[in-house]
Design a protein around this motif. Structure first.
Motif, mmCIF file in Angstrom:
data_model
loop_
_atom_site.group_PDB
_atom_site.id
_atom_site.type_symbol
_atom_site.label_atom_id
_atom_site.label_comp_id
_atom_site.label_asym_id
_atom_site.label_seq_id
_atom_site.Cartn_x
_atom_site.Cartn_y
_atom_site.Cartn_z
ATOM 1 N N ILE A 202 0.755 -1.224 0.116
ATOM 2 C CA ILE A 202 0.014 0.020 0.016
ATOM 3 C C ILE A 202 0.680 1.172 0.055
ATOM 4 O O ILE A 202 0.672 2.272 -0.675
ATOM 5 C CB ILE A 202 -1.093 0.025 1.125
ATOM 6 N N LEU A 203 1.903 1.058 0.664
ATOM 7 C CA LEU A 203 2.883 2.432 0.494
ATOM 8 C C LEU A 203 3.500 2.541 -0.589
ATOM 9 O O LEU A 203 3.690 3.653 -1.131
ATOM 10 C CB LEU A 203 4.099 2.200 1.644
ATOM 11 N N SER A 204 3.735 1.523 -1.321
ATOM 12 C CA SER A 204 4.284 1.694 -2.566
ATOM 13 C C SER A 204 3.232 2.148 -3.663
ATOM 14 O O SER A 204 3.659 3.336 -4.299
ATOM 15 C CB SER A 204 4.728 0.198 -3.137
ATOM 16 N N VAL A 205 2.209 1.743 -3.556
ATOM 17 C CA VAL A 205 1.004 2.291 -4.476
ATOM 18 C C VAL A 205 1.100 3.907 -4.108
ATOM 19 O O VAL A 205 0.742 4.781 -5.074
ATOM 20 C CB VAL A 205 -0.298 1.493 -4.251
ATOM 21 N N VAL A 206 0.778 4.134 -3.190
ATOM 22 C CA VAL A 206 0.760 5.540 -2.509
ATOM 23 C C VAL A 206 1.869 6.538 -2.959
ATOM 24 O O VAL A 206 1.557 7.720 -3.404
ATOM 25 C CB VAL A 206 0.551 5.585 -0.932
ATOM 26 N N LEU A 207 3.158 5.924 -2.650
ATOM 27 C CA LEU A 207 4.438 6.832 -3.454
ATOM 28 C C LEU A 207 3.920 7.018 -4.768
ATOM 29 O O LEU A 207 4.425 8.025 -5.334
ATOM 30 C CB LEU A 207 5.579 6.231 -2.999
ATOM 31 N N LEU B 131 1.307 7.051 -6.568
ATOM 32 C CA LEU B 131 0.407 7.856 -6.817
ATOM 33 C C LEU B 131 0.698 9.429 -6.535
ATOM 34 O O LEU B 131 0.128 10.245 -7.284
ATOM 35 C CB LEU B 131 -0.920 7.536 -5.727
ATOM 36 N N ILE B 132 1.342 9.587 -5.434
ATOM 37 C CA ILE B 132 1.867 10.949 -5.169
ATOM 38 C C ILE B 132 2.613 11.300 -6.288
ATOM 39 O O ILE B 132 2.675 12.524 -6.526
ATOM 40 C CB ILE B 132 2.387 10.836 -3.746
ATOM 41 N N SER B 133 3.622 10.525 -6.486
ATOM 42 C CA SER B 133 4.461 10.814 -7.729
ATOM 43 C C SER B 133 3.968 11.315 -8.974
ATOM 44 O O SER B 133 4.279 11.939 -10.031
ATOM 45 C CB SER B 133 5.549 9.870 -8.143
ATOM 46 N N MET B 134 2.558 10.702 -9.221
ATOM 47 C CA MET B 134 1.922 11.133 -10.535
ATOM 48 C C MET B 134 1.137 12.475 -10.136
ATOM 49 O O MET B 134 0.682 12.910 -11.312
ATOM 50 C CB MET B 134 0.717 9.886 -10.841
ATOM 51 N N ALA C 169 13.607 3.697 -5.788
ATOM 52 C CA ALA C 169 14.531 3.018 -5.002
ATOM 53 C C ALA C 169 13.618 2.078 -3.985
ATOM 54 O O ALA C 169 13.948 0.992 -3.797
ATOM 55 C CB ALA C 169 15.103 4.385 -3.901
ATOM 56 N N TYR C 170 12.487 2.663 -3.632
ATOM 57 C CA TYR C 170 11.560 1.867 -2.964
ATOM 58 C C TYR C 170 11.342 0.571 -3.531
ATOM 59 O O TYR C 170 10.996 -0.536 -2.711
ATOM 60 C CB TYR C 170 10.309 2.840 -2.406
ATOM 61 N N THR C 171 10.899 0.693 -4.795
ATOM 62 C CA THR C 171 10.329 -0.416 -5.610
ATOM 63 C C THR C 171 11.419 -1.568 -5.618
ATOM 64 O O THR C 171 11.320 -2.639 -5.565
ATOM 65 C CB THR C 171 9.982 -0.113 -7.171
ATOM 66 N N VAL C 172 12.746 -1.075 -5.861
ATOM 67 C CA VAL C 172 13.777 -1.852 -6.050
ATOM 68 C C VAL C 172 14.024 -2.561 -4.532
ATOM 69 O O VAL C 172 14.608 -3.874 -4.566
ATOM 70 C CB VAL C 172 15.096 -1.051 -6.375
ATOM 71 N N LEU D 297 -4.482 -3.506 -6.398
ATOM 72 C CA LEU D 297 -4.048 -2.283 -6.383
ATOM 73 C C LEU D 297 -3.183 -1.526 -7.773
ATOM 74 O O LEU D 297 -3.468 -0.443 -7.958
ATOM 75 C CB LEU D 297 -2.991 -1.839 -5.253
ATOM 76 N N ASN D 298 -2.272 -2.459 -8.201
ATOM 77 C CA ASN D 298 -1.753 -1.840 -9.409
ATOM 78 C C ASN D 298 -2.681 -1.819 -10.565
ATOM 79 O O ASN D 298 -2.530 -1.147 -11.382
ATOM 80 C CB ASN D 298 -0.599 -3.051 -9.993
ATOM 81 N N MET D 299 -3.730 -2.777 -10.549
ATOM 82 C CA MET D 299 -4.594 -2.843 -11.691
ATOM 83 C C MET D 299 -5.518 -1.571 -11.405
ATOM 84 O O MET D 299 -5.908 -0.850 -12.602
ATOM 85 C CB MET D 299 -5.621 -4.003 -11.847
#
Length: 178
Positions: free
Chosen positions: A27-32, A34-37, A54-57, A103-105
């Motif tokens: 969820i934190l990854s998706v929020v990050l 979304l914020i970047s978009m 970096a977070y994704t890697v 969440l990605n979908m």
């Protein structure tokens, strides 16, 4: 007399904490992302993109450690053998993977619907779908992304079965030598 077979209730109980931790990280990854978009300031966008990458890697080794620990915990605290510990990790991975895929979908549908402009958005599933099936656009592309995402989730569960099994073996070896 003990019942032979696998205890699914105990497996679910052993998986709950791992699933919770994984869900929070996803969820934190998706929020990050979304914020970047949503952010439009070019100075902040570049920094946010670096943070997201970096977070994704870093999620890959973090999840390997989490599923290894899940196997150790399943063997030590719940009495599973190495195969049971692998099953706990695989089940946890499957549930967290499905959460991430959904969440990605949803995020992909938001990008396809274009309320947000995001030229650099992409997930592992969408990259895999694009490389296998070419440049499908719109809902066809989202559908193929979901199919590829399901394959990624199943493959991840298989990998994490092995990782959790090794964690279980490590814990069993540690407890048997002490």
């Amino acid at each position: 007399m003990a019942k032979p077979g696998f205890d699914f209730k105990k497996m679910i109980l052993a998986s709950l904490l791992v699933i919770g931790i994984g869900a929070v990280l996803v969820i934190l990854s998706v929020v990050l992302r979304l914020i970047s978009m949503v952010v439009t300031d070019p100075d902040i966008t570049g920094i946010l993109d670096i943070i997201v990458i970096a977070y994704t890697v870093l999620l890959f080794p973090v999840f390997l450690v989490i599923y290894f620990w899940a196997g150790m915990r399943a063997a030590g605290a719940y009495g599973f053998d190495a195969v049971g510990a692998g099953a706990v990790s695989a089940f946890s991975s499957l549930v967290v993977g499905v959460i991430q895929l959904v969440l990605n979908m949803l995020l992909t549908l938001v990008v396809v619907a274009r309320p947000l402009e995001s030229s650099g958005f992409g997930t592992l599933e969408s990259s895999l779908a694009a490389s296998l099936f070419g440049g499908m656009m719109g809902l066809k592309g989202v559908g193929l992304t979901a199919v590829c995402g399901a394959g990624v989730v199943l493959f991840g569960a298989l990998i994490n079965f092995v990782v959790g099994g090794f964690g279980g073996l490590f814990a069993l070896r540690k407890y048997s030598s002490s």
